[in-house]
Structure formats: structure tokens, C-alpha cells
Design a protein around this motif. Structure first.
Motif, mmCIF file in Angstrom:
data_model
loop_
_atom_site.group_PDB
_atom_site.id
_atom_site.type_symbol
_atom_site.label_atom_id
_atom_site.label_comp_id
_atom_site.label_asym_id
_atom_site.label_seq_id
_atom_site.Cartn_x
_atom_site.Cartn_y
_atom_site.Cartn_z
ATOM 1 N N GLY A 65 -10.067 -9.286 5.366
ATOM 2 C CA GLY A 65 -11.099 -8.983 6.303
ATOM 3 C C GLY A 65 -11.101 -9.732 7.862
ATOM 4 O O GLY A 65 -11.300 -9.289 8.878
ATOM 5 N N ALA A 66 -10.715 -10.994 7.823
ATOM 6 C CA ALA A 66 -10.685 -11.968 8.992
ATOM 7 C C ALA A 66 -9.389 -11.332 9.801
ATOM 8 O O ALA A 66 -9.153 -11.131 10.958
ATOM 9 C CB ALA A 66 -10.387 -13.363 8.569
ATOM 10 N N LEU A 67 -8.156 -11.065 9.213
ATOM 11 C CA LEU A 67 -7.096 -10.479 9.691
ATOM 12 C C LEU A 67 -7.135 -9.509 10.455
ATOM 13 O O LEU A 67 -6.764 -8.777 11.505
ATOM 14 C CB LEU A 67 -5.884 -10.493 8.639
ATOM 15 C CG LEU A 67 -5.259 -11.624 8.068
ATOM 16 C CD1 LEU A 67 -4.264 -11.675 7.072
ATOM 17 C CD2 LEU A 67 -4.763 -12.630 9.186
ATOM 18 N N PHE A 68 -7.911 -8.349 9.650
ATOM 19 C CA PHE A 68 -8.226 -6.774 10.371
ATOM 20 C C PHE A 68 -9.094 -7.128 11.334
ATOM 21 O O PHE A 68 -9.022 -6.513 12.274
ATOM 22 C CB PHE A 68 -8.731 -6.097 9.187
ATOM 23 C CG PHE A 68 -7.329 -5.280 8.448
ATOM 24 C CD1 PHE A 68 -7.213 -4.021 8.568
ATOM 25 C CD2 PHE A 68 -6.649 -6.171 7.387
ATOM 26 C CE1 PHE A 68 -6.024 -3.404 8.067
ATOM 27 C CE2 PHE A 68 -5.451 -5.208 6.868
ATOM 28 C CZ PHE A 68 -5.441 -4.103 7.155
ATOM 29 N N GLY A 149 -5.844 1.019 -1.825
ATOM 30 C CA GLY A 149 -6.306 2.094 -1.086
ATOM 31 C C GLY A 149 -7.785 1.768 -0.797
ATOM 32 O O GLY A 149 -8.365 1.657 0.271
ATOM 33 N N PHE A 150 -8.609 1.360 -1.981
ATOM 34 C CA PHE A 150 -9.844 0.934 -1.744
ATOM 35 C C PHE A 150 -10.253 -0.020 -0.812
ATOM 36 O O PHE A 150 -11.043 -0.014 0.078
ATOM 37 C CB PHE A 150 -10.587 0.796 -3.276
ATOM 38 C CG PHE A 150 -11.859 1.215 -3.173
ATOM 39 C CD1 PHE A 150 -12.641 2.245 -2.610
ATOM 40 C CD2 PHE A 150 -12.800 0.224 -3.775
ATOM 41 C CE1 PHE A 150 -13.819 2.637 -2.892
ATOM 42 C CE2 PHE A 150 -14.290 0.573 -4.044
ATOM 43 C CZ PHE A 150 -14.665 1.759 -3.519
ATOM 44 N N VAL A 151 -9.236 -1.217 -0.914
ATOM 45 C CA VAL A 151 -9.346 -2.352 -0.038
ATOM 46 C C VAL A 151 -9.202 -2.086 1.363
ATOM 47 O O VAL A 151 -10.008 -2.496 2.131
ATOM 48 C CB VAL A 151 -8.642 -3.611 -0.695
ATOM 49 C CG1 VAL A 151 -8.533 -4.841 0.218
ATOM 50 C CG2 VAL A 151 -9.040 -4.051 -1.947
ATOM 51 N N TYR A 152 -8.274 -1.262 1.723
ATOM 52 C CA TYR A 152 -7.729 -1.004 2.985
ATOM 53 C C TYR A 152 -8.552 -0.130 3.376
ATOM 54 O O TYR A 152 -8.858 -0.214 4.925
ATOM 55 C CB TYR A 152 -6.392 -0.515 2.922
ATOM 56 C CG TYR A 152 -5.116 -1.330 2.458
ATOM 57 C CD1 TYR A 152 -5.371 -2.848 2.551
ATOM 58 C CD2 TYR A 152 -4.098 -0.739 1.931
ATOM 59 C CE1 TYR A 152 -4.452 -3.548 2.515
ATOM 60 C CE2 TYR A 152 -2.956 -1.562 1.483
ATOM 61 C CZ TYR A 152 -3.109 -3.123 1.875
ATOM 62 O OH TYR A 152 -2.155 -3.883 1.088
ATOM 63 N N ALA A 155 -11.229 -2.444 4.898
ATOM 64 C CA ALA A 155 -10.362 -3.530 5.799
ATOM 65 C C ALA A 155 -10.576 -2.448 7.142
ATOM 66 O O ALA A 155 -10.530 -3.288 8.344
ATOM 67 C CB ALA A 155 -8.964 -3.424 5.419
ATOM 68 N N ALA A 156 -10.544 -1.225 7.202
ATOM 69 C CA ALA A 156 -10.756 -0.585 8.264
ATOM 70 C C ALA A 156 -12.045 -0.744 8.929
ATOM 71 O O ALA A 156 -12.318 -0.832 10.117
ATOM 72 C CB ALA A 156 -10.522 0.878 8.332
ATOM 73 N N VAL A 169 -16.998 -11.096 6.831
ATOM 74 C CA VAL A 169 -18.370 -10.911 6.099
ATOM 75 C C VAL A 169 -18.426 -9.327 5.560
ATOM 76 O O VAL A 169 -19.048 -9.332 4.490
ATOM 77 C CB VAL A 169 -19.476 -10.761 7.128
ATOM 78 C CG1 VAL A 169 -20.764 -10.280 6.556
ATOM 79 C CG2 VAL A 169 -19.869 -12.342 7.792
ATOM 80 N N VAL A 170 -17.649 -8.358 6.195
ATOM 81 C CA VAL A 170 -17.741 -6.948 5.795
ATOM 82 C C VAL A 170 -16.921 -7.134 4.163
ATOM 83 O O VAL A 170 -17.472 -6.465 3.267
ATOM 84 C CB VAL A 170 -16.918 -6.077 6.552
ATOM 85 C CG1 VAL A 170 -16.519 -4.647 5.874
ATOM 86 C CG2 VAL A 170 -17.890 -5.787 7.736
ATOM 87 N N MET A 171 -15.771 -7.849 4.434
ATOM 88 C CA MET A 171 -14.964 -7.738 3.062
ATOM 89 C C MET A 171 -15.842 -8.668 1.901
ATOM 90 O O MET A 171 -15.584 -8.427 0.660
ATOM 91 C CB MET A 171 -13.634 -8.323 3.372
ATOM 92 C CG MET A 171 -12.911 -7.362 4.181
ATOM 93 S SD MET A 171 -12.614 -5.818 3.716
ATOM 94 C CE MET A 171 -11.522 -5.694 2.177
ATOM 95 N N LEU A 172 -16.494 -9.618 2.385
ATOM 96 C CA LEU A 172 -17.332 -10.477 1.507
ATOM 97 C C LEU A 172 -18.625 -9.677 0.620
ATOM 98 O O LEU A 172 -18.324 -9.649 -0.445
ATOM 99 C CB LEU A 172 -17.932 -11.494 2.302
ATOM 100 C CG LEU A 172 -19.035 -12.310 1.415
ATOM 101 C CD1 LEU A 172 -18.642 -13.180 0.003
ATOM 102 C CD2 LEU A 172 -20.034 -13.335 2.314
#
Length: 252
Positions: A65-68, A149-152, A155-156, A169-172
């Protein structure tokens, strides 16, 4: 945070995890549960092991999430570029929703064969052979970085925040929403979570939510592109109203 609704992220992730995560990660969870969990351990020790595994997954998701989120800064220089990103996310959401409902195989097509790589297999063998508590966390991180795919898709969302912090935070939130299903699966492989009828209802509900929110997200992107000043004025007005409410609350 560019209008990202964390409540929606959590709800869609939770419902989607009942179907997709059991299929994608279920075998992985059951494999480590059988190989690494000693049945002579107390329930507390077993719970800690499962929690560490899930904490590792969430940690990996936050890094993604931080990278995206950092990557999303590239698209945040103008209202039009933000709008384009929101339209892109909206399209992804509609495709994801249709995939969850079984109408097409979008998720399957974007999931690569990363789990079959030599490096993954080598790391997996080392970690699955260990019963130390840190190995559960590291195994969870390894699982978290498997192309999914669900993670990516989420990540969008992280990219749309245009912030490494809020992307994390979104990915958390996404990761926390998937814990109940996978934690339960680790303990009860024949639980209600695996019953076909229940899974189908939950997945279809998630798919419908994703499609509706995708259309709404796409509309927001369209408005950012076609009426940037109107959107900007509304955002300023909302910020001023929020500041007034906070000031009143502080005075009281």
C-alpha cells in the motif's frame, strides 16, 4: 485522502474474503496449520501462531500500500489526472465485481504464477519446517507478497490516496478485514465459511457492492475531469464546514 471510504474498503474486503481468500489462500492456510501447528500446544499458543501469520500478511499488504500510494503521487498533479485514476479504479471495480459474481474471470487472469517460482518454494520450505513463532509471521509476509488480483485491486485504492501513509492505511484496513475468515479457517477447516451456499451469497453481495461503488467512483472521476472547478469548490466548502464544526465542538 481523495474520498476513499475506509468503511467500504473493509466491507467489500470482508465479504470478498469469504469466497476469494478461501480459494486463493485456503490451501496455504490449511497446509501451514497441518505442518506447523502442534496439537499439543494450548489454544492460547495456537491462537498466537495464527495471529502472527495474519499479522505478517497485513504487514506485507501495508508495504504494498505504501509503495502504491507513493506511485499514486505521479497521478496527483492535477484534478484531471486524479479523475483519470478514479475512472480507472472504477472500471477495475466493475470488472472485479463481475468476476466475484462469476460473470468473467478477471481475477484469475491477473493472478500470475508467482507461487510457483523457485525463490518462493525455497523460502516456503524453510519456513514451513520451523515451528518458531517468528516463522509464522515471516510465512504470513511471504503469503502477502504472492501475486493476487484481490490484493492488487485494493492496491489501486491505495494508489488513489497519492500518499504512502494513507496507502498503507487502506491496505491495513483491507488486511484486517480478511483476518476473521483466514483465522477461522486455520482452526476450523470444516466451518461454515467453507459451505458453498453461504460463500456464494457473500461473494455475490460483495460483487454487487463492488460494482455499485465502482460506478460511483467512475462518476467521481468523470466529474473531476469535466468539472474540476466545481469539485474543487465543493471540497473547499466541505473543509470549511468541517473546520466550523470542530471549532464549535472545541468551544463547547
Amino acid at each position: 485522502m481523495s474520498g476513499i471510504d475506509l468503511g467500504t474498503v473493509f466491507l467489500v474486503a470482508f465479504l470478498g474474503s469469504i469466497g476469494h481468500c478461501i480459494g486463493m489462500c485456503g490451501g496455504f492456510v490449511m497446509a501451514y496449520s497441518a505442518a506447523k501447528i502442534d496439537q499439543e500446544w494450548g489454544k492460547g499458543h495456537q491462537s498466537l501462531a495464527h495471529l502472527l501469520y495474519n499479522a505478517g500478511r497485513v504487514a506485507a499488504y501495508m508495504i504494498i500500500g505504501a509503495l502504491f500510494g507513493a506511485l499514486g503521487k505521479v497521478f496527483s498533479f492535477s484534478m484531471a489526472s486524479k479523475g483519470g485514476l478514479f475512472v480507472f479504479i472504477g472500471v477495475l471495480m466493475v470488472l472485479m465485481g463481475l468476476s466475484l459474481m462469476g460473470k468473467l474471470k478477471f481475477i484469475t487472469y491477473i493472478e500470475s504464477s508467482g507461487a510457483n517460482s523457485g525463490l518462493f518454494r525455497s523460502l516456503f520450505r524453510r519456513l514451513i519446517a520451523s515451528r518458531s513463532l517468528p516463522s509464522f509471521f515471516l510465512l504470513g509476509m511471504l503469503n502477502g507478497f504472492i501475486p493476487c488480483g484481490f490484493v492488487y485491486f485494493f492496491a489501486a485504492f491505495a494508489a488513489a490516496t497519492a500518499s504512502p501513509l494513507w496507502g498503507a492505511v487502506v491496505m491495513l484496513v483491507f488486511g484486517l478485514a480478511t483476518i476473521p475468515v483466514l483465522f477461522t479457517l486455520g482452526f476450523f477447516s470444516s466451518s461454515l465459511m467453507q459451505k458453498v451456499a453461504f460463500r456464494q451469497i457473500a461473494v455475490k453481495a460483495a460483487g454487487a457492492l463492488v460494482i455499485l461503488y465502482g460506478l460511483f467512483t467512475g462518476y467521481k472521476g468523470y466529474m473531476l475531469i469535466t468539472h474540476p472547478e466545481t469539485v474543487k469548490t465543493k471540497m473547499i466548502h466541505m473543509k470549511e464546514e468541517l473546520q466550523k464544526e470542530l471549532k464549535v465542538d472545541h468551544e463547547e
